[in-house]
Design a protein around this motif. Sequence first.
Motif, PDB file in Angstrom:
ATOM      1  N   ALA A  33      50.541  31.978  14.957  1.00  0.00           N
ATOM      2  CA  ALA A  33      49.838  31.402  16.091  1.00  0.00           C
ATOM      3  C   ALA A  33      48.362  31.222  15.735  1.00  0.00           C
ATOM      4  N   HIS A  34      47.726  30.247  16.350  1.00  0.00           N
ATOM      5  CA  HIS A  34      46.319  29.947  16.125  1.00  0.00           C
ATOM      6  C   HIS A  34      45.581  29.972  17.461  1.00  0.00           C
ATOM      7  N   ILE A  35      44.306  29.619  17.447  1.00  0.00           N
ATOM      8  CA  ILE A  35      43.504  29.614  18.674  1.00  0.00           C
ATOM      9  C   ILE A  35      44.094  28.609  19.659  1.00  0.00           C
ATOM     10  N   GLY A  36      44.303  29.063  20.892  1.00  0.00           N
ATOM     11  CA  GLY A  36      44.846  28.218  21.940  1.00  0.00           C
ATOM     12  C   GLY A  36      46.344  28.320  22.113  1.00  0.00           C
ATOM     13  N   ASP A  37      47.022  29.133  21.311  1.00  0.00           N
ATOM     14  CA  ASP A  37      48.471  29.298  21.417  1.00  0.00           C
ATOM     15  C   ASP A  37      48.813  30.456  22.351  1.00  0.00           C
ATOM     16  N   PHE A  38      49.950  30.315  23.024  1.00  0.00           N
ATOM     17  CA  PHE A  38      50.471  31.388  23.864  1.00  0.00           C
ATOM     18  C   PHE A  38      51.276  32.348  22.997  1.00  0.00           C
ATOM     19  N   ILE A  39      51.122  33.641  23.254  1.00  0.00           N
ATOM     20  CA  ILE A  39      51.894  34.644  22.545  1.00  0.00           C
ATOM     21  C   ILE A  39      52.391  35.679  23.554  1.00  0.00           C
ATOM     22  N   VAL A  40      53.470  36.348  23.190  1.00  0.00           N
ATOM     23  CA  VAL A  40      53.975  37.478  23.962  1.00  0.00           C
ATOM     24  C   VAL A  40      53.417  38.730  23.306  1.00  0.00           C
ATOM     25  N   VAL A  41      52.800  39.590  24.113  1.00  0.00           N
ATOM     26  CA  VAL A  41      52.157  40.796  23.569  1.00  0.00           C
ATOM     27  C   VAL A  41      52.649  42.028  24.305  1.00  0.00           C
ATOM     28  N   VAL A  42      52.512  43.159  23.645  1.00  0.00           N
ATOM     29  CA  VAL A  42      52.743  44.456  24.274  1.00  0.00           C
ATOM     30  C   VAL A  42      51.406  45.192  24.263  1.00  0.00           C
ATOM     31  N   ILE A  43      51.103  45.863  25.359  1.00  0.00           N
ATOM     32  CA  ILE A  43      49.827  46.561  25.491  1.00  0.00           C
ATOM     33  C   ILE A  43      49.950  47.925  24.822  1.00  0.00           C
ATOM     34  N   LYS A  44      49.091  48.184  23.845  1.00  0.00           N
ATOM     35  CA  LYS A  44      49.117  49.439  23.103  1.00  0.00           C
ATOM     36  C   LYS A  44      48.154  50.472  23.668  1.00  0.00           C
ATOM     37  N   GLU A  45      47.006  50.042  24.191  1.00  0.00           N
ATOM     38  CA  GLU A  45      46.044  50.946  24.806  1.00  0.00           C
ATOM     39  C   GLU A  45      45.533  50.290  26.078  1.00  0.00           C
ATOM     40  N   ALA A  60      49.715  36.217  26.666  1.00  0.00           N
ATOM     41  CA  ALA A  60      48.294  36.143  26.327  1.00  0.00           C
ATOM     42  C   ALA A  60      48.022  34.820  25.630  1.00  0.00           C
ATOM     43  N   ILE A  61      46.758  34.451  25.599  1.00  0.00           N
ATOM     44  CA  ILE A  61      46.324  33.266  24.857  1.00  0.00           C
ATOM     45  C   ILE A  61      45.256  33.706  23.860  1.00  0.00           C
ATOM     46  N   ILE A  62      45.336  33.201  22.654  1.00  0.00           N
ATOM     47  CA  ILE A  62      44.405  33.588  21.592  1.00  0.00           C
ATOM     48  C   ILE A  62      43.103  32.812  21.765  1.00  0.00           C
ATOM     49  N   VAL A  63      41.963  33.529  21.766  1.00  0.00           N
ATOM     50  CA  VAL A  63      40.662  32.881  21.916  1.00  0.00           C
ATOM     51  C   VAL A  63      39.749  33.082  20.712  1.00  0.00           C
ATOM     52  N   ARG A  64      39.990  34.119  19.897  1.00  0.00           N
ATOM     53  CA  ARG A  64      39.206  34.341  18.683  1.00  0.00           C
ATOM     54  C   ARG A  64      40.140  34.780  17.566  1.00  0.00           C
ATOM     55  N   MET A  65      39.781  34.350  16.338  1.00  0.00           N
ATOM     56  CA  MET A  65      40.634  34.647  15.198  1.00  0.00           C
ATOM     57  C   MET A  65      39.766  34.856  13.963  1.00  0.00           C
ATOM     58  N   ARG A  66      40.163  35.784  13.105  1.00  0.00           N
ATOM     59  CA  ARG A  66      39.398  36.047  11.880  1.00  0.00           C
ATOM     60  C   ARG A  66      39.499  34.909  10.877  1.00  0.00           C
ATOM     61  N   GLN A  67      40.593  34.207  10.900  1.00  0.00           N
ATOM     62  CA  GLN A  67      40.753  33.099   9.957  1.00  0.00           C
ATOM     63  C   GLN A  67      39.811  31.957  10.346  1.00  0.00           C
ATOM     64  N   GLU A  68      39.341  31.222   9.355  1.00  0.00           N
ATOM     65  CA  GLU A  68      38.404  30.132   9.598  1.00  0.00           C
ATOM     66  C   GLU A  68      39.054  29.017  10.408  1.00  0.00           C
ATOM     67  N   PHE A  69      38.257  28.440  11.322  1.00  0.00           N
ATOM     68  CA  PHE A  69      38.688  27.302  12.121  1.00  0.00           C
ATOM     69  C   PHE A  69      37.801  26.125  11.731  1.00  0.00           C
ATOM     70  N   ASN A  70      38.399  25.058  11.194  1.00  0.00           N
ATOM     71  CA  ASN A  70      37.652  23.900  10.739  1.00  0.00           C
ATOM     72  C   ASN A  70      37.636  22.829  11.815  1.00  0.00           C
ATOM     73  N   ARG A  71      36.441  22.331  12.111  1.00  0.00           N
ATOM     74  CA  ARG A  71      36.304  21.219  13.048  1.00  0.00           C
ATOM     75  C   ARG A  71      36.291  19.911  12.278  1.00  0.00           C
ATOM     76  N   LYS A  72      36.470  18.818  13.015  1.00  0.00           N
ATOM     77  CA  LYS A  72      36.522  17.513  12.362  1.00  0.00           C
ATOM     78  C   LYS A  72      35.182  17.086  11.788  1.00  0.00           C
TER      79      LYS A  72
END
Length: 122
Positions: A33-45, A60-72
């Motif tokens: 999954a990347h930024i803006g994708d829906f994911i199913v998560v389990v709450i750990k804490e 949940a929806i992903i809003v930040r990611m360690r991998q680089e995001f390239n813009r046009k």
Amino acid sequence: MIQPQTFLTVADNSGALKLMCIQKIGIGNNICAHIGDFIVVVIKEAFWGMTIEKSEVTLAIIVRMRQEFNRKNGTIIKYDENAAILIDKEGNPRGTRVFGAIIRELKLLNFTKIISLAPEIL
């Protein structure tokens, strides 16, 4: 890339602290999954005494990611952590505030409610 078993932090005040990705929701054979994708998560804490409890399964929806995001236009955006925002089944955020910067491409994906709660848009 957020894969199953990846730990994420929470970027809102819903009461959860740490999440673990279980599955990506969407079409395609790619399990990442990347930024803006829906994911199913389990709450750990989670905070004690909140409506959200530990080991609860939610969306949940992903809003930040360690991998680089390239813009046009050639700019590259990279964050220090993987972060997500908890949402309900209608797509509305469960928290009332969003912490940290949010990428502007979420506006193109029709997440205007999350954009309006964010303090900074990159």
